[in-house]
Write an enzyme that holds these catalytic residues in place. Structure first.
Site, PDB file in Angstrom:
ATOM      1  N   SER A 180       0.359  -0.902  -0.029  1.00 25.18           N
ATOM      2  CA  SER A 180      -0.062  -0.203  -0.021  1.00 25.18           C
ATOM      3  C   SER A 180       1.120   1.053  -0.587  1.00 25.18           C
ATOM      4  CB  SER A 180      -0.651  -0.099   1.309  1.00 25.18           C
ATOM      5  OG  SER A 180      -1.426   1.408   1.211  1.00 25.18           O
ATOM      6  N   TYR A 193      -2.006  -0.870  10.389  1.00 28.73           N
ATOM      7  CA  TYR A 193      -1.896  -0.894   8.915  1.00 28.73           C
ATOM      8  C   TYR A 193      -0.675  -0.956   8.341  1.00 28.73           C
ATOM      9  CZ  TYR A 193      -3.810  -0.975   4.215  1.00 28.73           C
ATOM     10  OH  TYR A 193      -4.081  -1.892   2.652  1.00 28.73           O
TER      11      TYR A 193
END
Length: 304
Positions: A180, A193
Site C-alpha cells: 500500500s 496497517y
C-alpha cells in the site's frame, strides 16, 4: 563576501543539478515502466514460470482482478479466501470466461500458521509459477486511533497474521506482494496497517535480493486508491482506478521493476505526494491536526 557568494552559487548549482537529474530519472523510468509496450514481458514469459498462479484474497477487489487477469493471460488459477461460496462463484466465472482450470482453497489468514498445511495440501502436484499475496485487512473500517478499536489485542494479532505472516511464505518463480502507499511513511490513524505494509515492502525487497540468483522474482506493489471494498464508497475517477484496470497495468510492469505503484496514475500521485507532502508533515503537529480534522469531518472514512 565575494567568496561566500561564490560558495552559495556553487551550492545552488549542485542542488539544481541534483533535482534535475532526479526528475529526469523519475520521468525516464516512468516512461519505461508504464508507457513503452515494447518493453513489457510477453504472456509466454509469464507462463514459462509455471502453468498455475495462486492468488490470496481472490474473491473481491484487487485479488479478484489479478485472478481474472492472470487467467486471461493464459494461466490456471488457484483461488484462496475464507468464503467458500464466493470462491466457487469466482472459479466458475473464470473457467467460463477464459477456459482455464481453477482450484479453490478455503482458509482464514487470521488463523495463524496452522492454515499453511491446508494450503500446501491444496497446492500439491501443481506447477505454480506466480504467487500473488493480496490478502490484507485494517482493524477498523474507519480511520481510528489504535486503542479506540474494540478487542485491540485480538485485532492486532489478526492483522499481523493476515498482512505480515501471509507474505512471509517464500516460494519459487514470481512473487507479487500487494502492499500500500501506506508502506512509505508513518500514518497516524493507520498505525498498525501502515506498519504491517512497511514490513511487506522491506521484507519483499530483502528477499528479492536474497533469491534473485535462484531465479525468483519478487515485486512489491504499493497502490494508492483502488475501487475495492476497503475504499468503499469511493468510485472510479481522477484519483481512483478500478481494480480491473489496476491489475492489468500492474501486471504489465512485471519483470520491469521490483517496486511499483501499479499504474501510471498512481506513479504520478506518488511523485506529487513526495514533492508536496514530505514524510515529516504527517507526524508534525499541524499535519496531525489536519488529518484529525478531516477524520472527524468524515472525509477519510473507509479509505486507506
Amino acid at each position: 563576501m565575494e567568496v561566500e557568494w561564490d560558495a552559495l552559487r556553487v551550492l545552488g548549482a549542485v542542488t539544481a543539478l541534483f533535482l534535475l537529474l532526479w526528475a529526469t530519472w523519475a520521468v525516464g523510468s516512468t516512461v519505461y515502466i508504464y508507457l513503452l509496450p515494447q518493453a513489457r514481458r510477453s504472456n509466454h514469459w509469464l507462463r514459462a514460470h509455471g502453468a498455475w498462479a495462486v492468488v490470496t484474497g481472490a474473491t473481491s477487489g484487487i485479488g479478484k482482478a489479478y485472478a481474472h487477469e492472470l487467467a486471461r493471460r493464459g494461466l490456471n488459477v488457484v483461488l484462496i479466501s475464507r468464503d467458500l461460496s464466493k470462491l466457487k462463484h469466482e472459479a466458475k466465472e473464470i473457467e467460463g470466461l477464459y477456459g482455464k482450470r481453477t482450484r479453490v482453497i478455503q482458509v482464514d489468514f487470521t488463523g495463524g500458521l496452522e492454515i499453511y498445511e491446508t494450503i500446501e495440501a491444496g497446492l500439491k502436484g501443481l506447477e505454480v509459477g506466480v504467487l500473488v499475496n493480496n490478502v490484507g485487512q485494517k482493524y477498523t473500517p474507519r480511520l481510528s486511533k489504535l486503542l479506540d478499536c474494540e478487542d485491540t489485542a485480538k485485532k492486532l494479532q489478526d492483522i499481523i497474521n493476515c498482512n505480515m505472516v501471509s507474505v512471509a511464505q517464500v516460494s519459487q518463480g514470481i512473487i507479487i506482494n500487494i502492499s500500500s502507499v501506506a508502506d512509505r511513511r508513518p500514518y497516524p490513524y493507520l498505525a498498525v496497517y501502515a506498519a504491517t505494509k512497511a514490513f511487506v515492502r522491506s521484507f519483499s525487497v530483502a528477499v528479492g535480493v536474497e533469491y534473485r540468483s535462484k531465479g525468483v522474482t519478487v515485486q512489491t506493489v504499493s497502490p494508492f486508491l483502488v475501487e475495492t471494498n476497503m475504499t468503499y464508497p469511493m468510485k472510479k475517477g481522477l484519483l481512483v482506478v478500478s481494480s480491473e484496470d489496476f491489475a492489468r497495468q500492474a501486471l504489465d510492469t512485471l519483470g520491469l521493476t521490483s517496486e511499483t505503484t501499479g499504474c501510471l496514475s498512481h506513479a504520478v500521485q506518488d511523485f506529487l505526494l513526495t514533492m508536496l507532502l514530505p514524510s515529516w508533515f504527517f507526524i508534525s503537529p499541524r499535519g496531525f491536526f489536519l488529518l484529525e480534522s478531516c477524520n472527524v469531518a468524515g472525509f477519510l472514512s473507509q479509505r486507506t
